[in-house]
Design a protein around this motif. Structure first.
Motif, mmCIF file in Angstrom:
data_model
loop_
_atom_site.group_PDB
_atom_site.id
_atom_site.type_symbol
_atom_site.label_atom_id
_atom_site.label_comp_id
_atom_site.label_asym_id
_atom_site.label_seq_id
_atom_site.Cartn_x
_atom_site.Cartn_y
_atom_site.Cartn_z
ATOM 1 N N GLU A 293 0.809 -1.222 0.000
ATOM 2 C CA GLU A 293 0.000 0.000 0.000
ATOM 3 C C GLU A 293 0.843 1.273 0.000
ATOM 4 O O GLU A 293 0.291 2.370 0.016
ATOM 5 C CB GLU A 293 -0.916 0.009 1.233
ATOM 6 N N ASP A 294 2.166 1.132 -0.016
ATOM 7 C CA ASP A 294 3.001 2.335 0.010
ATOM 8 C C ASP A 294 2.917 3.112 -1.295
ATOM 9 O O ASP A 294 2.948 4.342 -1.301
ATOM 10 C CB ASP A 294 4.470 1.961 0.265
ATOM 11 N N ILE A 295 2.834 2.390 -2.396
ATOM 12 C CA ILE A 295 2.786 3.008 -3.720
ATOM 13 C C ILE A 295 1.633 2.386 -4.503
ATOM 14 O O ILE A 295 1.567 1.166 -4.656
ATOM 15 C CB ILE A 295 4.124 2.812 -4.469
ATOM 16 N N ILE A 296 0.742 3.214 -4.979
ATOM 17 C CA ILE A 296 -0.429 2.753 -5.730
ATOM 18 C C ILE A 296 -0.272 3.182 -7.183
ATOM 19 O O ILE A 296 -0.051 4.363 -7.474
ATOM 20 C CB ILE A 296 -1.746 3.345 -5.170
ATOM 21 N N VAL A 297 -0.377 2.218 -8.083
ATOM 22 C CA VAL A 297 -0.260 2.501 -9.511
ATOM 23 C C VAL A 297 -1.585 2.177 -10.183
ATOM 24 O O VAL A 297 -2.110 1.067 -10.036
ATOM 25 C CB VAL A 297 0.874 1.668 -10.151
ATOM 26 N N SER A 313 8.267 -1.230 -15.470
ATOM 27 C CA SER A 313 9.433 -2.082 -15.261
ATOM 28 C C SER A 313 10.599 -1.318 -14.637
ATOM 29 O O SER A 313 11.483 -1.924 -14.029
ATOM 30 C CB SER A 313 9.858 -2.731 -16.585
ATOM 31 N N ASN A 314 10.610 0.000 -14.772
ATOM 32 C CA ASN A 314 11.681 0.820 -14.189
ATOM 33 C C ASN A 314 11.202 1.668 -13.012
ATOM 34 O O ASN A 314 11.937 2.548 -12.543
ATOM 35 C CB ASN A 314 12.268 1.752 -15.262
ATOM 36 N N LEU A 315 10.013 1.395 -12.523
ATOM 37 C CA LEU A 315 9.383 2.277 -11.540
ATOM 38 C C LEU A 315 10.182 2.378 -10.247
ATOM 39 O O LEU A 315 10.299 3.467 -9.668
ATOM 40 C CB LEU A 315 7.956 1.799 -11.241
ATOM 41 N N ASN A 316 10.747 1.285 -9.783
ATOM 42 C CA ASN A 316 11.510 1.346 -8.530
ATOM 43 C C ASN A 316 12.671 2.321 -8.636
ATOM 44 O O ASN A 316 12.939 3.089 -7.711
ATOM 45 C CB ASN A 316 12.013 -0.048 -8.156
ATOM 46 N N ASP A 317 13.380 2.293 -9.764
ATOM 47 C CA ASP A 317 14.501 3.210 -9.943
ATOM 48 C C ASP A 317 14.030 4.641 -10.175
ATOM 49 O O ASP A 317 14.679 5.590 -9.730
ATOM 50 C CB ASP A 317 15.373 2.741 -11.109
ATOM 51 N N ILE A 318 12.913 4.796 -10.861
ATOM 52 C CA ILE A 318 12.365 6.143 -11.077
ATOM 53 C C ILE A 318 12.010 6.779 -9.742
ATOM 54 O O ILE A 318 12.331 7.949 -9.484
ATOM 55 C CB ILE A 318 11.126 6.078 -12.003
ATOM 56 N N ILE A 319 11.365 6.011 -8.876
ATOM 57 C CA ILE A 319 10.984 6.535 -7.558
ATOM 58 C C ILE A 319 12.223 6.825 -6.722
ATOM 59 O O ILE A 319 12.306 7.853 -6.034
ATOM 60 C CB ILE A 319 10.052 5.550 -6.842
ATOM 61 N N ILE A 325 6.472 12.070 -1.956
ATOM 62 C CA ILE A 325 5.117 11.801 -1.492
ATOM 63 C C ILE A 325 4.131 12.615 -2.326
ATOM 64 O O ILE A 325 4.337 13.810 -2.587
ATOM 65 C CB ILE A 325 4.968 12.173 0.001
ATOM 66 N N GLY A 326 3.060 11.962 -2.764
ATOM 67 C CA GLY A 326 2.056 12.636 -3.567
ATOM 68 C C GLY A 326 1.686 11.841 -4.792
ATOM 69 O O GLY A 326 2.020 10.648 -4.906
ATOM 70 N N THR A 327 1.003 12.469 -5.734
ATOM 71 C CA THR A 327 0.500 11.807 -6.942
ATOM 72 C C THR A 327 1.097 12.470 -8.181
ATOM 73 O O THR A 327 1.210 13.699 -8.240
ATOM 74 C CB THR A 327 -1.035 11.878 -6.994
ATOM 75 N N PHE A 328 1.504 11.644 -9.140
ATOM 76 C CA PHE A 328 2.026 12.173 -10.389
ATOM 77 C C PHE A 328 1.695 11.195 -11.508
ATOM 78 O O PHE A 328 1.219 10.078 -11.263
ATOM 79 C CB PHE A 328 3.533 12.424 -10.313
ATOM 80 N N GLU A 329 1.916 11.617 -12.738
ATOM 81 C CA GLU A 329 1.614 10.785 -13.895
ATOM 82 C C GLU A 329 2.888 10.481 -14.682
ATOM 83 O O GLU A 329 3.768 11.332 -14.819
ATOM 84 C CB GLU A 329 0.588 11.467 -14.795
ATOM 85 N N VAL A 335 0.459 7.454 -10.532
ATOM 86 C CA VAL A 335 1.234 6.902 -9.423
ATOM 87 C C VAL A 335 0.985 7.743 -8.176
ATOM 88 O O VAL A 335 1.163 8.966 -8.203
ATOM 89 C CB VAL A 335 2.737 6.891 -9.741
ATOM 90 N N THR A 336 0.576 7.081 -7.097
ATOM 91 C CA THR A 336 0.395 7.740 -5.814
ATOM 92 C C THR A 336 1.387 7.155 -4.822
ATOM 93 O O THR A 336 1.387 5.946 -4.573
ATOM 94 C CB THR A 336 -1.031 7.554 -5.284
#
Length: 350
Positions: A293-297, A313-319, A325-329, A335-336
């Protein structure tokens, strides 16, 4: 030498004989632990015929895979230093000595593979053809080659990791060995390499400890299961897909290594996927999430693209690089981020 080497074998007796011969040619007193993984090619009969006081062996009633057998073999080892070989490997002279010079508690030392030109070249190995099957090995030529290479690379080490390797048994057992969720194979190696790093071990590749590696004969190209040189056997795709799902669900990112074969780790987050207007083609996307629940896609199946899949597939490195903290696209993905916490070290022990 107070060392134990584990070699599992599944219907590859012709290769296993060569691996055994290569060790005994140079090291009579090393404990060898040879495990027949439910073979029907005469492996157990051959093992029973050997007159070798430094040999342990047994037969599993059915195939369970080297992922589990490495653990069983190492657990049964009599010595403080343990290692593995593949059944399709042939060691060069001074192999053990050139590994041991780098070994200390908290290190894992691997050899340098010499392989025929069947896979892409890389800095972590040497491409040279000394035969491409059990009956075409040019051992004398390999030994001459190894002799020159050992002079050229004397006392040279780099940071990298691949089989075969040695470490202290205590260090191996400290993290619980391999993750049996990968059984029978593959990707159990990448998983344990990353867990070794997370546990603070140093991964060292000895450039003058050489082994000839035919590649893939123990599983992927096993001719007894319908495979051949360069041709996957009948079971590989099933096992590979299962292991791939397990790896992605566990780590949330795919395997990466640097140019010398040293693992590149990404953070591990607790991520949840919400799909709107789902379709069957999105099933593989779910593998990258662990229902955290830490990251909602959130994605929409009607607008989801290949580029969006690359973002996932690269989301962990992007984050890790730019998340907050917050929501972006990202493209068509929403991604929240509720919390940024790396759970990698929770994965060290089994």
């Amino acid at each position: 030498m107070k060392i134990s080497l584990v070699i599992p074998g599944y219907n590859n007796l012709r290769h296993l004989k060569n691996a055994y011969e290569s060790v005994r040619k140079h090291y009579k007193d090393i404990e060898l632990i040879l495990i027949d993984d439910g073979s029907d090619d005469g492996t157990i009969e051959w093992l029973e015929s050997l007159n070798d006081d430094n040999l342990k062996f047994w037969r599993e009633e059915k195939r369970i895979g080297h992922t589990i057998l490495y653990d069983k073999g190492i657990e049964s080892a009599s010595n403080d230093i343990v290692g593995i070989l593949h059944a399709d490997m042939y060691i060069a002279p001074n192999y053990i000595e050139n590994l041991l010079k780098y070994l200390q508690p908290g290190t894992v030392v691997c050899a340098t593979r010499v392989e025929p030109p069947l896979h892409p070249a890389g800095k972590e190995k040497i491409i040279a053809d000394f035969g491409q099957d059990f009956d075409s090995l040019k051992i004398d030529d390999f030994y001459e080659f190894a002799k020159d290479k050992m002079i050229e690379s004397k006392d040279v080490a780099t940071k990298g990791m691949f089989a075969p390797w040695l470490l202290y048994k205590e260090d191996y057992l400290a993290i619980g060995g391999h993750d049996h969720g990968f059984a029978p194979f593959p990707y159990e190696d990448s998983d344990i390499f990353q867990r070794w790093i997370l546990n603070g071990y140093e991964l060292i590749q000895s450039r003058d400890a050489l082994v000839y590696h035919l590649t893939c004969r123990g599983h992927r190209w096993n001719d007894k299961a319908g495979g051949d040189i360069g041709k996957n056997d009948d079971q590989f795709q099933i096992f590979e897909q299962k292991a791939r799902k397990h790896y992605l669900k566990k780590w949330g990112s795919w395997i990466r290594n640097d140019e010398n074969g040293h693992p590149i780790l990404s953070p591990v987050y607790k991520k949840k996927l919400i799909i709107r207007n789902t379709n069957i083609n999105l099933d593989q996307v779910k593998d990258w999430f662990n229902d955290g629940e830490d990251i909602i896609v959130e994605i929409d199946g009607t607008t989801f693209t290949q580029q969006d899949f690359q973002y996932i597939s690269n989301l962990n490195d992007i984050i890790a690089d730019s998340g907050d903290i917050g929501t972006f696209e990202l493209g068509n993905i929403k991604v929240t981020i509720n919390q940024i916490k790396d759970y990698s070290k929770d994965l060290i022990s089994i």
